[in-house]
Design a protein around this motif. Structure first.
Motif, mmCIF file in Angstrom:
data_model
loop_
_atom_site.group_PDB
_atom_site.id
_atom_site.type_symbol
_atom_site.label_atom_id
_atom_site.label_comp_id
_atom_site.label_asym_id
_atom_site.label_seq_id
_atom_site.Cartn_x
_atom_site.Cartn_y
_atom_site.Cartn_z
ATOM 1 N N SER A 4 0.824 -1.201 0.000
ATOM 2 C CA SER A 4 0.000 0.000 0.000
ATOM 3 C C SER A 4 0.863 1.259 0.000
ATOM 4 O O SER A 4 1.981 1.266 0.538
ATOM 5 C CB SER A 4 -0.921 0.015 1.228
ATOM 6 O OG SER A 4 -1.760 -1.118 1.241
ATOM 7 N N VAL A 5 0.352 2.296 -0.616
ATOM 8 C CA VAL A 5 1.025 3.592 -0.547
ATOM 9 C C VAL A 5 0.982 4.082 0.896
ATOM 10 O O VAL A 5 -0.064 4.017 1.541
ATOM 11 C CB VAL A 5 0.329 4.605 -1.480
ATOM 12 C CG1 VAL A 5 0.958 5.990 -1.340
ATOM 13 C CG2 VAL A 5 0.385 4.133 -2.924
ATOM 14 N N PRO A 6 2.113 4.528 1.448
ATOM 15 C CA PRO A 6 2.106 4.976 2.846
ATOM 16 C C PRO A 6 1.179 6.168 3.052
ATOM 17 O O PRO A 6 0.890 6.925 2.112
ATOM 18 C CB PRO A 6 3.573 5.356 3.096
ATOM 19 C CG PRO A 6 4.137 5.608 1.746
ATOM 20 C CD PRO A 6 3.433 4.669 0.821
ATOM 21 N N GLN A 7 0.765 6.334 4.270
ATOM 22 C CA GLN A 7 -0.230 7.362 4.591
ATOM 23 C C GLN A 7 0.242 8.755 4.204
ATOM 24 O O GLN A 7 -0.534 9.561 3.678
ATOM 25 C CB GLN A 7 -0.566 7.307 6.082
ATOM 26 C CG GLN A 7 -1.678 8.246 6.514
ATOM 27 C CD GLN A 7 -3.014 7.886 5.905
ATOM 28 O OE1 GLN A 7 -3.281 6.706 5.659
ATOM 29 N NE2 GLN A 7 -3.851 8.885 5.648
ATOM 30 N N PHE A 8 1.527 9.039 4.437
ATOM 31 C CA PHE A 8 2.010 10.388 4.170
ATOM 32 C C PHE A 8 2.127 10.694 2.678
ATOM 33 O O PHE A 8 2.351 11.842 2.286
ATOM 34 C CB PHE A 8 3.354 10.628 4.873
ATOM 35 C CG PHE A 8 4.506 9.837 4.305
ATOM 36 C CD1 PHE A 8 5.322 10.364 3.331
ATOM 37 C CD2 PHE A 8 4.764 8.545 4.761
ATOM 38 C CE1 PHE A 8 6.387 9.639 2.807
ATOM 39 C CE2 PHE A 8 5.831 7.819 4.267
ATOM 40 C CZ PHE A 8 6.634 8.354 3.283
ATOM 41 N N LEU A 9 1.974 9.668 1.815
ATOM 42 C CA LEU A 9 2.007 9.887 0.375
ATOM 43 C C LEU A 9 0.662 9.623 -0.292
ATOM 44 O O LEU A 9 0.553 9.703 -1.513
ATOM 45 C CB LEU A 9 3.064 8.979 -0.275
ATOM 46 C CG LEU A 9 4.528 9.268 0.059
ATOM 47 C CD1 LEU A 9 5.436 8.249 -0.617
ATOM 48 C CD2 LEU A 9 4.923 10.680 -0.354
#
Length: 277
Positions: free
Chosen positions: A125-130
């Motif tokens: 998954s794409v990290p939260q900050f991105l």
């Protein structure tokens, strides 16, 4: 008009992002061929191994950043080992031998990945900050992750340019591309230099860094803008059903038409590298 301009800007950024990704792949091929005169069909296999390693490290550590940070040196190590074990004997062979050997490496890495990770695709998954968006115009958000890819590509291009043109290592790399026999006679360990160059395959480029970045961006723009706008443009001139069929086909053809035009008008390339003896 504002919506149209916003869509054009968004698709232009998408084309730039796609072009940057193409550059990150094409630059390594340019590097290896430009320095070593080696045709490496297994270039994409190193990207595959790097992607799987990044996903595996991310799952183990629970951190996307740490997973990528660990995958970079691990992929570099894989490249170094392959160069030492398999490719070092191919530098003086003709291109047909190199094609056959590196095609064998493709089969090897495909089976190795299947043995280690299985044949089913794995994802991270794409990290939260991105995962968010930012506004490029009022009412026009753009994905942060795509913007970061563009930024990383630009940073890599600048880094490669500085490495090749402004450092002692870059001077040796350029000399090796021009005359490997002479630089070896001057005391440079050409085998070590080649190993280092091959290890940097994932982010490299020397045949023509400008040519790699400009060519990749032009192809990315042509493909993305063609897919986004050719169909609605054709729909203003022909029937919508016909435009639905012709638009994607012409968009796919645009890359090859562009390649043919470059080969016709600039057969030596957009920014040809200096000759190699």
């Amino acid at each position: 008009m504002a919506i149209t301009l916003g869509l054009v800007l968004e698709q232009t950024l998408n084309g730039l992002q796609y072009g940057v990704m193409l550059f990150l792949m094409a630059a390594g091929l340019t590097l290896v061929f430009g320095i070593m005169n080696l045709v490496n069909l297994a270039h994409g296999s190193f990207y595959m191994v790097g992607a799987y390693l990044a996903t595996a490290f991310t799952e183990k550590t629970g951190s996307f950043v740490l997973g990528v940070a660990l995958a970079l040196p691990a992929t570099l190590l894989v490249g170094v080992l392959v160069e030492i074990v398999a490719l070092r004997t191919l530098y003086e062979r003709d291109h047909l031998d190199q094609v056959l050997a590196t095609f064998g490496l493709i089969l090897f890495f495909n089976e190795l990945v299947a043995i280690v990770w299985g044949r089913a695709a794995i994802f991270t998954s794409v990290p939260q900050f991105l995962s968010g968006h930012f506004r490029i115009l009022p009412g026009l958000p753009y994905p942060t992750y795509r913007a970061v890819i563009i930024l990383v590509g630009i940073v890599v291009a600048v880094f490669l340019w500085a490495l090749v043109t402004r450092t002692r290592l870059g001077m040796r790399i350029r000399a090796g591309a021009s005359n490997r026999t002479m630089i070896a006679a001057l005391g440079v360990d050409i085998r070590l230099l080649y190993t280092l160059v091959f290890g940097l395959i994932v982010i490299g480029g020397i045949g023509s860094i400008r040519g790699a970045i400009v060519g990749a961006v032009v192809v990315g723009m042509a493909d993305t803008l063609g897919r986004a706008f050719l169909k609605p443009l054709l729909a203003t001139m022909i029937s919508p059903p016909a435009a639905d069929k012709a638009g994607p086909a012409l968009a796919s053809m645009s890359i090859y038409l562009l390649m043919a035009a470059v080969l016709f008008f600039r057969p030596e390339g957009l920014f040809p590298a200096r000759g190699r003896s």
